[in-house]
Design an enzyme around this catalytic site. Structure first.
Site, PDB file in Angstrom:
ATOM      1  N   GLU B 280     -67.463   4.396  97.152  1.00 11.53           N
ATOM      2  CA  GLU B 280     -68.392   5.422  97.617  1.00 11.53           C
ATOM      3  C   GLU B 280     -69.341   4.857  98.674  1.00 11.53           C
ATOM      4  OE1 GLU B 280     -69.281   8.868  94.766  1.00 11.53           O
ATOM      5  OE2 GLU B 280     -71.092   7.653  94.718  1.00 11.53           O
ATOM      6  N   GLU B 283     -67.452   4.638 101.783  1.00 12.48           N
ATOM      7  CA  GLU B 283     -67.278   5.982 102.351  1.00 12.48           C
ATOM      8  C   GLU B 283     -68.569   6.453 103.034  1.00 12.48           C
ATOM      9  OE1 GLU B 283     -66.126   8.934  99.443  1.00 12.48           O
ATOM     10  OE2 GLU B 283     -66.169  10.561 100.925  1.00 12.48           O
ATOM     11  N   CYS B 300     -69.168  11.956  90.755  1.00 16.65           N
ATOM     12  CA  CYS B 300     -68.876  11.330  89.456  1.00 16.65           C
ATOM     13  C   CYS B 300     -68.876  12.330  88.322  1.00 16.65           C
ATOM     14  CB  CYS B 300     -69.925  10.290  89.110  1.00 16.65           C
ATOM     15  SG  CYS B 300     -70.136   9.065  90.363  1.00 16.65           S
ATOM     16  N   SER B 320     -68.080  13.404  98.032  1.00 13.80           N
ATOM     17  CA  SER B 320     -67.339  12.161  98.192  1.00 13.80           C
ATOM     18  C   SER B 320     -65.924  12.373  97.673  1.00 13.80           C
ATOM     19  CB  SER B 320     -68.027  11.057  97.392  1.00 13.80           C
ATOM     20  OG  SER B 320     -67.129  10.001  97.164  1.00 13.80           O
ATOM     21  N   LYS B 359     -65.404  15.981  80.989  1.00 12.10           N
ATOM     22  CA  LYS B 359     -64.419  14.917  81.220  1.00 12.10           C
ATOM     23  C   LYS B 359     -63.076  15.268  80.600  1.00 12.10           C
ATOM     24  CE  LYS B 359     -66.795  11.809  83.448  1.00 12.10           C
ATOM     25  NZ  LYS B 359     -66.344  11.436  84.793  1.00 12.10           N
ATOM     26  N   GLU B 362     -61.586  17.420  83.152  1.00 16.44           N
ATOM     27  CA  GLU B 362     -61.307  16.619  84.346  1.00 16.44           C
ATOM     28  C   GLU B 362     -60.001  15.837  84.178  1.00 16.44           C
ATOM     29  OE1 GLU B 362     -63.750  13.156  84.927  1.00 16.44           O
ATOM     30  OE2 GLU B 362     -63.611  13.258  87.104  1.00 16.44           O
ATOM     31  N   GLU B 367     -54.366  16.664  89.788  1.00 12.94           N
ATOM     32  CA  GLU B 367     -54.510  15.638  90.829  1.00 12.94           C
ATOM     33  C   GLU B 367     -55.034  14.314  90.264  1.00 12.94           C
ATOM     34  OE1 GLU B 367     -55.951  18.591  90.715  1.00 12.94           O
ATOM     35  OE2 GLU B 367     -58.080  18.537  91.217  1.00 12.94           O
ATOM     36  N   CYS B 504     -76.082  11.640  82.470  1.00 19.11           N
ATOM     37  CA  CYS B 504     -75.107  11.508  81.373  1.00 19.11           C
ATOM     38  C   CYS B 504     -75.745  11.206  80.019  1.00 19.11           C
ATOM     39  CB  CYS B 504     -74.106  10.417  81.698  1.00 19.11           C
ATOM     40  SG  CYS B 504     -73.358  10.628  83.313  1.00 19.11           S
TER      41      CYS B 504
END
Lengths: 160, 583
Positions: B280, B283, B300, B320, B359, B362, B367, B504
């Site tokens: 990141e 990037e 994230c 990102s 999560k 996710e 993908e 989190c």
């Protein structure tokens, strides 16, 4: 139809104009829902989505309001609105049997519409004709002092 | 703040004038029972459990919404109050699925605790019950309206705090229920699976999808090599499930317990976080130097990513392209680690212990896989891990292990602080500063991005460049921040967004604390303190100094942002329509 909207669908344009008129007014949702129901006859998801976007109110909140008020319907309404009064007087005079008979004859539940879009059944509160209990109204027509066996004959009048 | 004089149960007291009667009472040790009340989030006087008598008012009043005023004379315990509270509770119980013994919230249920406290030993009302089907379609959340008591905490959270607004009260009277528009499953509405609704639910009407059996099955399958990775925020919260104070650091106990449960290897997602910073950070520098899309926004938090896909598709190019640390780490485990240990990647099962329920969803995104293998196979929450530990008969208090397993074990302090809001920003600054200036950063503690404020801003001097940064936690705050960016009112280079308020540490998979505990402690603050304490004690506190990460690039990935990284560690996003009519 509308000067601004060019989607080509009259009803959608009409609703768009209603939304624009109400946009910045506090408490706009219920008047807009009333107008929308007048335009479309009922409030399906596509209509509620349009209102949600236009008024910037979540679909969840709109759906909550629509299901709270018995005035609003998410199902298409039939040509003939059968309102079975379940007010106290009608109830003790056996309105429930009348309601059951309508449901049985038309094979639909309260709030639903027959597949030919002819009849909808609604359960309503006192219509102010307690002397005629039990009472049913079908559109503007009033039927009083009913017994369950009358239901079939009444419906036949509208079947032609 | 002015003060007013009031009397509670004959005790004269002076309290701030913005107090409710409930708050005032609690200050003199009078613990008025509550059920729907949740400090700052749901103060609506709906459940009528906190009724009191007020001399100046007629009838019983809900103390949680009754403001104090000069001379108010309040009685909190009388015959009529006790009767009213008990009758109300019995009515709630009469339409509640009372299968407490097998309930997921057995012993952590606020309704159960209240029934005990109000000494309800029989139910006088056994009436009609509403019956609802379970909503089991989502990968993350299960909704069971048979348990719902209509407190509306979930709605307040979803609508007012998170501005996700996918649930509301529908129908009326006896048939009132909390549901999504057109009774759609939570899977089919723009729910972001943040799970904040679960954390505020006093009962078991909302819970995570339980995946513990899948994990046990994997462990019992001797043909599989089962590895587990643990997210930063899990270690500072899991102790609460075993009665430890909020904010107790339990890394060693957790690692020891995981090994005893039977995982073949116990690894740390913090290493994935270090890897994320490398990718990141690279990037960000690339975008800054090459006129790329700015501000760059972190990716994230899967709850946030989904929120962006549904609500701010115009910002998808700002996200990102980095996968989350969990996914990155999973991808590395199934490639680099598989190669290094000579294990067929198809025989590796990656389990992730997360403070998060988004999560779960996710990990199921198509993908999020490499060569047809999912990066992460099963995700369990901090709560689910605690259940497994209990079920396995492990004494959490005495079990201990010094370190995560080689060769994927050691992470940096920068990886740890990912668990608190502002942590990713701080970790990124620690690394980007040193890469750009080639000088060591004097003070690693970047205080301006710490703390539980919903939106934080910082200007960070990196050489002769001033990096304009912002941090938001909670999607309601993210919405506010992005609206300001959209209107041109604010302008940044780099934004960190976490879906859950506080980040989190306060994720939707973390231990649930009751309304009473949440009134006393700020979970976000207490758990974040532990996160920063964990960071300080580590010898390596910068992602680019993580030896494993260095080795990984040298032996396998090449350069950050290179070809291999893009194949394994980066992803793309989808513009998602809310409520497609085809449903």
């Amino acid at each position: 139809m509308s000067k601004n909207c060019q989607c080509g669908e009259d009803k959608v344009c009409q609703l768009d104009n209603v939304i624009k008129e109400h946009k910045n007014i506090a408490g706009a949702l219920i008047p807009v829902l009333h107008e929308a129901q007048k335009i479309f006859g009922y409030l399906p998801m596509s209509v509620q989505k349009q209102i949600s976007k236009g008024l910037n109110i979540s679909l969840a909140e709109i759906y909550g309001v629509v299901t709270f008020y018995s005035e609003f319907s998410t199902e298409p309404k039939g040509e003939y609105q059968i309102n079975v009064c379940l007010g106290t007087a009608c109830y003790v005079k056996g309105a429930n049997d009348i309601l059951e008979q309508f449901k049985k004859q038309l094979k639909i539940d309260v709030g639903q519409t027959t597949s030919d879009n002819k009849f909808s059944i609604n359960a309503c509160r006192c219509v102010g004709a307690c002397g005629l209990a039990p009472v049913v109204t079908i559109n503007e027509e009033v039927y009083g002092k009913l017994v369950a066996d009358d239901v079939k004959g009444i419906l036949e009048k509208y079947q032609v | 703040m002015g003060k007013v004089n009031i009397t509670i149960d004959g005790i004269d007291m002076k309290v701030p004038e913005d107090y409710s009667v409930l708050e005032a009472a609690r200050e003199v040790g009078v613990d008025i029972p509550t059920l729907c009340y949740l400090k700052d989030i749901n103060e609506i006087g709906a459940c009528r459990m906190c009724l009191v008598e007020i001399k100046q008012a007629r009838g019983l009043q809900a103390s949680c919404v009754y403001p104090v005023s000069e001379g108010l004379d309040i009685i909190t315990n009388s015959e009529s109050i006790r009767k009213a509270r008990k009758a109300t509770l019995e009515l709630i119980l009469s339409n509640h699925d009372r299968s407490c013994l097998t309930c997921n919230r057995n012993n952590s249920c606020e309704l159960q605790a209240l029934s005990d406290r109000l000494n309800v030993r029989e139910l006088r009302y056994e009436g009609e019950k509403t019956l609802y089907p379970l909503d089991l379609k989502s990968h993350s959340i299960v909704r069971d309206n048979n348990k719902c008591i209509l407190c509306r905490r979930c709605i307040s959270m979803c609508k007012n705090i998170q501005t996700v607004s996918v649930i509301d009260t529908t129908e009326r009277g006896f048939y009132s229920n909390i549901s999504s528009p057109f009774d759609l499953s939570l899977n089919d509405v723009p729910c972001i699976s943040c799970g904040q609704c679960i954390n505020v639910c006093p009962v078991n009407a909302l819970r995570e999808k339980d995946d513990t059996e899948l994990v046990w099955d994997a462990i019992n399958d001797k043909s599989k090599h089962v590895v587990v990775q643990t997210a930063p925020a899990t270690r500072v919260a899991i102790g609460e499930e075993f009665g430890l104070p909020i904010g107790t650091r339990c890394t060693k106990n957790m690692v020891g317990a995981l090994r005893r449960i039977g995982f073949d290897k116990v690894f740390d997602t913090d290493t994935g976080a270090d890897l994320t910073i490398m990718e990141e950070g690279t990037e960000l520098l690339h975008r800054l130097n090459n006129g790329g899309k700015l501000p760059m926004i972190t990716s994230c938090s899967p709850g946030w990513v989904t929120f962006c896909e549904y609500n701010f598709p115009e910002f998808l190019d700002n996200l990102s392209t980095c996968k989350s640390p969990m996914q990155m780490f999973g991808a590395v485990l199934k490639t680099y680690y598989a190669k290094k240990t000579n294990i067929n990647p198809a025989d590796i099962i990656v389990v992730a212990v997360m403070p998060c329920i988004a999560k779960k969803a996710e990990s199921k995104r198509p993908e999020m896989s490499v060569n047809g293998l999912a990066d992460v196979d099963h995700v369990i929450t901090t709560r689910e891990l605690a259940k497994m530990i209990k079920e396995a008969g492990i004494d959490f208090h005495t079990i201990s292990s010094d370190h995560y397993d080689d060769p994927m074990g050691d992470a940096s302090g920068a990886g740890v602080i990912f668990g608190a809001t502002g942590g990713v920003m701080e970790a990124a600054i620690r690394t980007v500063y040193e890469i750009v200036t080639k000088k060591p950063l004097d003070n690693l503690d970047i205080i301006s991005v710490r703390g539980i404020k919903g939106i934080k801003e910082a200007n960070v001097q990196i050489g002769d460049f001033t990096l304009k940064a912002a941090v938001a936690s909670g999607t309601g705050n993210a919405r506010k921040l992005l609206e300001m960016v959209k209107s041109g009112e604010k302008d940044y280079h780099f934004i960190e967004i976490m879906a859950c308020p506080g980040g989190c540490v306060n994720g939707g998979g973390q231990p649930i604390q009751s309304s009473a505990v949440r009134s006393k402690y700020d979970l976000r603050e207490e758990r974040a303190k532990a996160i920063y304490a964990e960071d300080v004690k580590l010898s390596v506190r910068k992602s680019h100094e993580n030896k494993l990460v260095q080795k990984l690039y040298k032996e396998f990935l090449g350069e950050p942002g290179g070809h291999k990284s893009h194949e394994l560690l980066h992803t793309h996003y989808i513009d998602r329509e809310k409520y497609p009519i085809s449903q």
